[in-house]
Design a protein around this motif. Structure first.
Motif, PDB file in Angstrom:
ATOM      1  N   GLN A 117      62.924 -21.982  56.623  1.00  0.00           N
ATOM      2  CA  GLN A 117      62.516 -20.914  55.701  1.00  0.00           C
ATOM      3  C   GLN A 117      61.338 -21.369  54.837  1.00  0.00           C
ATOM      4  O   GLN A 117      60.345 -20.646  54.688  1.00  0.00           O
ATOM      5  CB  GLN A 117      63.688 -20.508  54.798  1.00  0.00           C
ATOM      6  CG  GLN A 117      63.282 -19.380  53.848  1.00  0.00           C
ATOM      7  CD  GLN A 117      64.325 -19.069  52.784  1.00  0.00           C
ATOM      8  OE1 GLN A 117      65.338 -19.753  52.664  1.00  0.00           O
ATOM      9  NE2 GLN A 117      64.062 -18.030  52.013  1.00  0.00           N
ATOM     10  N   GLU A 118      61.432 -22.577  54.282  1.00  0.00           N
ATOM     11  CA  GLU A 118      60.342 -23.079  53.433  1.00  0.00           C
ATOM     12  C   GLU A 118      59.047 -23.185  54.237  1.00  0.00           C
ATOM     13  O   GLU A 118      57.955 -22.918  53.736  1.00  0.00           O
ATOM     14  CB  GLU A 118      60.689 -24.455  52.843  1.00  0.00           C
ATOM     15  CG  GLU A 118      61.838 -24.450  51.855  1.00  0.00           C
ATOM     16  CD  GLU A 118      61.540 -23.769  50.524  1.00  0.00           C
ATOM     17  OE1 GLU A 118      60.364 -23.524  50.203  1.00  0.00           O
ATOM     18  OE2 GLU A 118      62.506 -23.458  49.799  1.00  0.00           O
ATOM     19  N   ASP A 136      62.097  -8.941  47.729  1.00  0.00           N
ATOM     20  CA  ASP A 136      61.675  -8.894  49.143  1.00  0.00           C
ATOM     21  C   ASP A 136      62.823  -9.319  50.061  1.00  0.00           C
ATOM     22  O   ASP A 136      63.093  -8.685  51.081  1.00  0.00           O
ATOM     23  CB  ASP A 136      60.523  -9.885  49.408  1.00  0.00           C
ATOM     24  CG  ASP A 136      59.172  -9.365  48.940  1.00  0.00           C
ATOM     25  OD1 ASP A 136      59.110  -8.208  48.485  1.00  0.00           O
ATOM     26  OD2 ASP A 136      58.192 -10.137  49.022  1.00  0.00           O
ATOM     27  N   HIS A 137      63.484 -10.438  49.689  1.00  0.00           N
ATOM     28  CA  HIS A 137      64.555 -10.961  50.554  1.00  0.00           C
ATOM     29  C   HIS A 137      65.653  -9.925  50.742  1.00  0.00           C
ATOM     30  O   HIS A 137      66.137  -9.702  51.853  1.00  0.00           O
ATOM     31  CB  HIS A 137      65.141 -12.244  49.954  1.00  0.00           C
ATOM     32  CG  HIS A 137      64.234 -13.426  50.103  1.00  0.00           C
ATOM     33  ND1 HIS A 137      64.460 -14.608  49.431  1.00  0.00           N
ATOM     34  CD2 HIS A 137      63.105 -13.627  50.828  1.00  0.00           C
ATOM     35  CE1 HIS A 137      63.507 -15.468  49.744  1.00  0.00           C
ATOM     36  NE2 HIS A 137      62.673 -14.903  50.584  1.00  0.00           N
ATOM     37  N   VAL A 138      66.037  -9.287  49.636  1.00  0.00           N
ATOM     38  CA  VAL A 138      67.091  -8.278  49.714  1.00  0.00           C
ATOM     39  C   VAL A 138      66.651  -7.124  50.618  1.00  0.00           C
ATOM     40  O   VAL A 138      67.390  -6.681  51.503  1.00  0.00           O
ATOM     41  CB  VAL A 138      67.437  -7.770  48.293  1.00  0.00           C
ATOM     42  CG1 VAL A 138      68.197  -6.454  48.345  1.00  0.00           C
ATOM     43  CG2 VAL A 138      68.241  -8.832  47.539  1.00  0.00           C
ATOM     44  N   GLU A 186      60.650 -14.298  56.291  1.00  0.00           N
ATOM     45  CA  GLU A 186      59.435 -14.888  55.716  1.00  0.00           C
ATOM     46  C   GLU A 186      58.203 -14.484  56.529  1.00  0.00           C
ATOM     47  O   GLU A 186      57.121 -14.314  55.964  1.00  0.00           O
ATOM     48  CB  GLU A 186      59.564 -16.413  55.607  1.00  0.00           C
ATOM     49  CG  GLU A 186      60.687 -16.876  54.679  1.00  0.00           C
ATOM     50  CD  GLU A 186      60.564 -16.393  53.231  1.00  0.00           C
ATOM     51  OE1 GLU A 186      59.495 -15.877  52.828  1.00  0.00           O
ATOM     52  OE2 GLU A 186      61.559 -16.517  52.489  1.00  0.00           O
ATOM     53  N   ASN A 187      58.353 -14.297  57.829  1.00  0.00           N
ATOM     54  CA  ASN A 187      57.237 -13.768  58.625  1.00  0.00           C
ATOM     55  C   ASN A 187      56.849 -12.378  58.153  1.00  0.00           C
ATOM     56  O   ASN A 187      55.666 -12.050  58.048  1.00  0.00           O
ATOM     57  CB  ASN A 187      57.611 -13.698  60.113  1.00  0.00           C
ATOM     58  CG  ASN A 187      57.197 -14.942  60.853  1.00  0.00           C
ATOM     59  OD1 ASN A 187      56.110 -15.464  60.632  1.00  0.00           O
ATOM     60  ND2 ASN A 187      58.071 -15.426  61.710  1.00  0.00           N
ATOM     61  N   ASP A 210      52.411 -15.232  61.421  1.00  0.00           N
ATOM     62  CA  ASP A 210      51.944 -16.447  62.091  1.00  0.00           C
ATOM     63  C   ASP A 210      53.027 -17.252  62.803  1.00  0.00           C
ATOM     64  O   ASP A 210      52.759 -17.972  63.734  1.00  0.00           O
ATOM     65  CB  ASP A 210      51.297 -17.376  61.061  1.00  0.00           C
ATOM     66  CG  ASP A 210      50.087 -16.741  60.430  1.00  0.00           C
ATOM     67  OD1 ASP A 210      49.889 -16.962  59.231  1.00  0.00           O
ATOM     68  OD2 ASP A 210      49.361 -16.033  61.130  1.00  0.00           O
ATOM     69  N   TYR A 211      54.232 -17.174  62.254  1.00  0.00           N
ATOM     70  CA  TYR A 211      55.295 -18.044  62.765  1.00  0.00           C
ATOM     71  C   TYR A 211      56.355 -17.270  63.557  1.00  0.00           C
ATOM     72  O   TYR A 211      57.483 -17.723  63.659  1.00  0.00           O
ATOM     73  CB  TYR A 211      55.998 -18.740  61.601  1.00  0.00           C
ATOM     74  CG  TYR A 211      55.276 -19.928  61.004  1.00  0.00           C
ATOM     75  CD1 TYR A 211      55.394 -21.188  61.591  1.00  0.00           C
ATOM     76  CD2 TYR A 211      54.531 -19.803  59.839  1.00  0.00           C
ATOM     77  CE1 TYR A 211      54.768 -22.287  61.030  1.00  0.00           C
ATOM     78  CE2 TYR A 211      53.896 -20.899  59.268  1.00  0.00           C
ATOM     79  CZ  TYR A 211      54.021 -22.136  59.868  1.00  0.00           C
ATOM     80  OH  TYR A 211      53.421 -23.229  59.316  1.00  0.00           O
TER      81      TYR A 211
END
Ligand code: FNR
Length: 363
Positions: free
Chosen positions: A152-153, A8-10, A220-221, A228-229
């Motif tokens: 991020q966390e 996902d991150h990539v 991460e959103n 949400d963030y």
């Protein structure tokens, strides 16, 4: 689950690169042009030293990935590009390896492809000394990065929610491993106060990894069902802001986060960075054009870095910190609020006895 997250991150980071390349705070930094400052290119060396580390060039492929089949292939390709261009390289977080040793090869491929290169292992700030040593051993790493990623966390659906032990853990790791420790952010920046604490803990080098490039609040959103963030998407300080904030803090700093071209590299070095890291842009390049595209991009950057240093009269990366610089826009407003004096940067070459006419001839 970790493997999915890495993929996902990539994917999200590579997509984000499409929207980047416009204005960021590096554009608030410019050089005063001195038309007689130039030196001969043969006088320029890109080598840099900081915190007991020596690199042949002031540029690295910064931490990204590993832990899944796909990211293992990416690490292989990044390592080949690092080997062919001589730039240092970091793996992504090695938590996936601690969770499942079967993914070891997705990280160790970096050493296999780049046996003589400078390689950095990467762990989070909850890692035990034993894990930090395992990470270093797996890669025969020359240095260890510890990443700080509180935002991020926080936004990550499955992220950590306990951060109080990060400081003591870092101190234990610094005391318990025998390679230099570099503490880095992941795109939200390190404040002067943080840098001073890291220095007290015995950390040798800090990488400010500021806002303006890859944005892990957004990533991460994007991984949430509901964003949400999303109000945190603008959180943190840019790399140029961090470098100005860091002046005189006493700990060597690297710059990363939003570096788009060789001029940004030179700007960061002139603001006091000992070297510069790039992640998202190099990832996008290798995904789009493969290893040849990344080798040709990094080679062009190194060539242009030397060219810019020649024009600016800087024989070494550290010499760039004598160049006259102007700070503008939002970055100047940040400096005003933080009590950082920027005007002296505009005339600092004079304090080295350097004038227009003699700039190139003075060491
Ligand atoms: C990262 N970054 C990162 N940093 C870290 O210390 N450990 C990690 O595991 C990761 N993972 C990761 C994955 C991907 C896909 C990217 C693009 C980045 C953060 C990276 O090292 C850097 O600090 C930021 O990306 C900011 O630099 P750029 O991308 O703006 O050049």
């Amino acid at each position: 689950m970790i493997a999915n997250r890495k993929d996902d991150h990539v994917r999200f980071a590579a997509e984000q690169q499409r929207g980047l390349g416009g204005h960021n705070q590096f554009d608030d930094v410019s050089f005063v042009h001195h038309a007689l400052a130039g030196i001969d290119r043969s006088e320029v060396s890109l080598a840099t030293r900081f915190g007991g580390i020596e690199w042949p060039v002031p540029l690295c492929i910064n931490a990204m990935t590993g832990g899944s089949v796909r990211t293992g292939v990416i690490n292989r390709d990044l390592a080949i590009a690092a080997r062919e261009t001589g730039v240092p390289i970091a793996t992504g977080s090695m938590s996936a390896y601690f969770a499942d040793e079967r993914v070891a090869g997705t990280f160790s491929v970096m050493r296999r492809e780049n046996p003589d290169g400078f390689i950095m292992a990467n762990v989070n700030a909850t890692a035990s000394v034993e894990k930090a040593r395992r990470a270093i051993d797996l890669l025969e790493a020359d240095a260890l990065q510890i990443h700080l990623n509180i935002i991020q966390e926080t936004v990550m659906p499955e992220g950590d929610r306990s951060f109080a032990l990060w400081g003591p853990r870092i101190e234990e790791i610094v005391a318990g491993v025998d390679v230099p420790v570099i503490v880095k952010e992941v795109g939200f920046g390190l404040s002067r106060e943080t840098l001073l604490r890291l220095q007290e803990m015995g950390v040798r080098v800090a990488d400010v990894a500021g806002r303006g490039g890859t944005n892990f609040a957004r990533i991460e959103n994007d991984r949430r069902d509901r964003a949400d963030y999303s109000y945190l998407n603008g959180w943190g300080q840019s790399a140029p802001a961090c470098l100005l904030d860091a002046q005189g803090a006493g700990i060597p700093v690297l710059a990363s986060g939003g570096v788009r071209n060789p001029l940004d590299v030179v700007r960061a070095l002139a603001l006091g960075a000992s070297a510069v890291g790039v992640s998202g842009l190099f990832l996008r390049t290798v995904l789009d054009g493969g290893v040849p595209a990344l080798i040709s991009l990094i080679s062009a950057w190194l060539d242009q870095l030397e060219a810019l240093m020649t024009a600016l009269g800087a024989r070494t990366p550290a010499d760039l910190t004598r160049c006259d610089m102007l700070v503008d826009g939002e970055l100047r407003a940040f400096c005003a609020e933080r009590g950082i004096e920027t005007r002296r940067l505009a005339t600092r070459a004079r304090s080295y006895g350097i004038t227009h006419e003699t700039f190139g001839g003075t060491r």
